[in-house]
Design a protein around this motif. Structure first.
Motif, mmCIF file in Angstrom:
data_model
loop_
_atom_site.group_PDB
_atom_site.id
_atom_site.type_symbol
_atom_site.label_atom_id
_atom_site.label_comp_id
_atom_site.label_asym_id
_atom_site.label_seq_id
_atom_site.Cartn_x
_atom_site.Cartn_y
_atom_site.Cartn_z
ATOM 1 N N ARG A 62 0.716 -1.191 0.154
ATOM 2 C CA ARG A 62 -0.129 0.168 -0.001
ATOM 3 C C ARG A 62 0.846 1.216 -0.049
ATOM 4 N N VAL A 63 1.940 1.458 0.940
ATOM 5 C CA VAL A 63 2.591 2.430 0.826
ATOM 6 C C VAL A 63 3.397 2.568 -0.415
ATOM 7 N N LEU A 64 3.920 1.786 -1.147
ATOM 8 C CA LEU A 64 4.543 1.747 -2.221
ATOM 9 C C LEU A 64 3.581 2.505 -3.157
ATOM 10 N N ALA A 65 2.331 1.584 -3.581
ATOM 11 C CA ALA A 65 1.354 2.325 -4.268
ATOM 12 C C ALA A 65 1.147 3.692 -3.983
ATOM 13 N N VAL A 66 0.922 4.310 -2.733
ATOM 14 C CA VAL A 66 0.881 5.680 -2.179
ATOM 15 C C VAL A 66 2.032 6.417 -2.954
ATOM 16 N N ALA A 67 3.107 6.131 -2.535
ATOM 17 C CA ALA A 67 4.348 6.735 -2.944
ATOM 18 C C ALA A 67 4.456 6.800 -4.697
ATOM 19 N N GLY A 68 4.096 5.657 -5.168
ATOM 20 C CA GLY A 68 4.409 5.745 -6.737
ATOM 21 C C GLY A 68 3.203 6.217 -7.416
ATOM 22 N N THR A 69 1.903 6.255 -7.001
ATOM 23 C CA THR A 69 0.714 6.803 -7.883
ATOM 24 C C THR A 69 -0.075 7.838 -7.323
ATOM 25 N N THR A 70 0.096 8.400 -6.068
ATOM 26 C CA THR A 70 -0.681 9.634 -5.750
ATOM 27 C C THR A 70 0.096 10.736 -5.414
ATOM 28 N N SER A 71 -0.375 11.828 -5.184
ATOM 29 C CA SER A 71 0.463 13.237 -4.862
ATOM 30 C C SER A 71 0.249 13.376 -3.536
ATOM 31 N N LEU A 72 1.425 13.500 -2.591
ATOM 32 C CA LEU A 72 1.301 13.451 -1.324
ATOM 33 C C LEU A 72 0.696 14.900 -1.018
ATOM 34 N N GLY A 108 12.828 -2.241 1.375
ATOM 35 C CA GLY A 108 12.522 -3.434 1.654
ATOM 36 C C GLY A 108 13.827 -4.352 1.712
ATOM 37 N N PHE A 109 14.150 -5.413 2.275
ATOM 38 C CA PHE A 109 15.246 -6.226 2.061
ATOM 39 C C PHE A 109 14.777 -7.572 2.750
ATOM 40 N N ASP A 110 15.691 -8.381 2.062
ATOM 41 C CA ASP A 110 15.796 -9.928 2.681
ATOM 42 C C ASP A 110 17.392 -10.310 2.692
ATOM 43 N N ARG A 111 17.600 -11.781 2.652
ATOM 44 C CA ARG A 111 19.081 -11.918 3.033
ATOM 45 C C ARG A 111 19.830 -11.750 1.597
ATOM 46 N N GLU A 112 19.066 -11.471 0.466
ATOM 47 C CA GLU A 112 20.013 -11.438 -0.838
ATOM 48 C C GLU A 112 19.586 -10.284 -1.717
ATOM 49 N N ASN A 113 18.640 -9.552 -1.290
ATOM 50 C CA ASN A 113 17.952 -8.425 -2.149
ATOM 51 C C ASN A 113 17.617 -7.421 -1.143
ATOM 52 N N ALA A 114 17.573 -5.955 -1.736
ATOM 53 C CA ALA A 114 17.286 -4.719 -1.058
ATOM 54 C C ALA A 114 16.785 -3.855 -2.100
ATOM 55 N N PHE A 115 15.775 -2.698 -1.710
ATOM 56 C CA PHE A 115 15.513 -2.003 -2.621
ATOM 57 C C PHE A 115 14.941 -0.595 -1.696
ATOM 58 N N ILE A 116 14.998 0.439 -2.331
ATOM 59 C CA ILE A 116 14.270 1.525 -1.709
ATOM 60 C C ILE A 116 13.813 2.529 -2.734
ATOM 61 N N PHE A 117 12.525 2.730 -2.732
ATOM 62 C CA PHE A 117 11.684 3.457 -3.655
ATOM 63 C C PHE A 117 11.062 4.720 -2.681
ATOM 64 N N TRP A 118 11.433 5.796 -2.895
ATOM 65 C CA TRP A 118 11.300 6.988 -2.172
ATOM 66 C C TRP A 118 10.995 8.304 -3.149
ATOM 67 N N VAL A 119 9.951 8.882 -2.503
ATOM 68 C CA VAL A 119 9.578 10.214 -3.490
ATOM 69 C C VAL A 119 9.472 11.339 -2.426
ATOM 70 N N GLU A 120 9.687 12.469 -2.898
ATOM 71 C CA GLU A 120 9.719 13.830 -2.131
ATOM 72 C C GLU A 120 8.739 14.629 -3.043
ATOM 73 N N GLU A 121 7.850 15.404 -2.231
ATOM 74 C CA GLU A 121 7.069 16.579 -3.106
ATOM 75 C C GLU A 121 7.000 17.727 -2.159
ATOM 76 N N GLU A 122 6.947 18.880 -2.942
ATOM 77 C CA GLU A 122 6.738 20.079 -2.470
ATOM 78 C C GLU A 122 5.143 20.630 -2.747
ATOM 79 N N ASP A 123 4.699 21.619 -1.791
ATOM 80 C CA ASP A 123 3.576 22.149 -2.183
ATOM 81 C C ASP A 123 3.856 23.406 -2.728
#
Length: 92
Positions: A11-21, A77-92
């Protein structure tokens, strides 16, 4: 940081990727959440997920900024073999 289970991470990934904060409703479509769930399947079942707050549709949104932007949101997100970061910034 806040620990998330895999469903809340999707859900957080979908919020970050598809909505305007700053200007949008923080309610991603069901299809966006489904796509995010599918993307997270590359990590092991015991993967760890973190975010900077609570981005739930059923609870008040609250977060702690980790950048200098007015709004920021994402998933680590991470496990023993993989990791990722998906982060967005927004200004009003």
């Amino acid at each position: 940081m806040t620990y998330l289970d895999s469903e809340n991470a999707a859900r957080v990934l979908a919020v970050a990727g598809t909505t305007s904060l700053a200007y949008g409703k923080l309610s991603p479509t069901a299809g966006s959440v489904k796509d995010a769930r599918e993307a997270l399947k590359d990590l092991a079942a015991d993967a760890t997920f973190l975010s900077n707050g609570h981005w739930s549709a059923s609870a008040p949104v609250s977060w702690n900024r980790i950048t200098s932007a007015t709004f920021d949101c994402g998933v680590i997100g991470f496990d023993r073999e993989n990791a990722f970061i998906f982060w967005v910034e927004e200004e009003d």
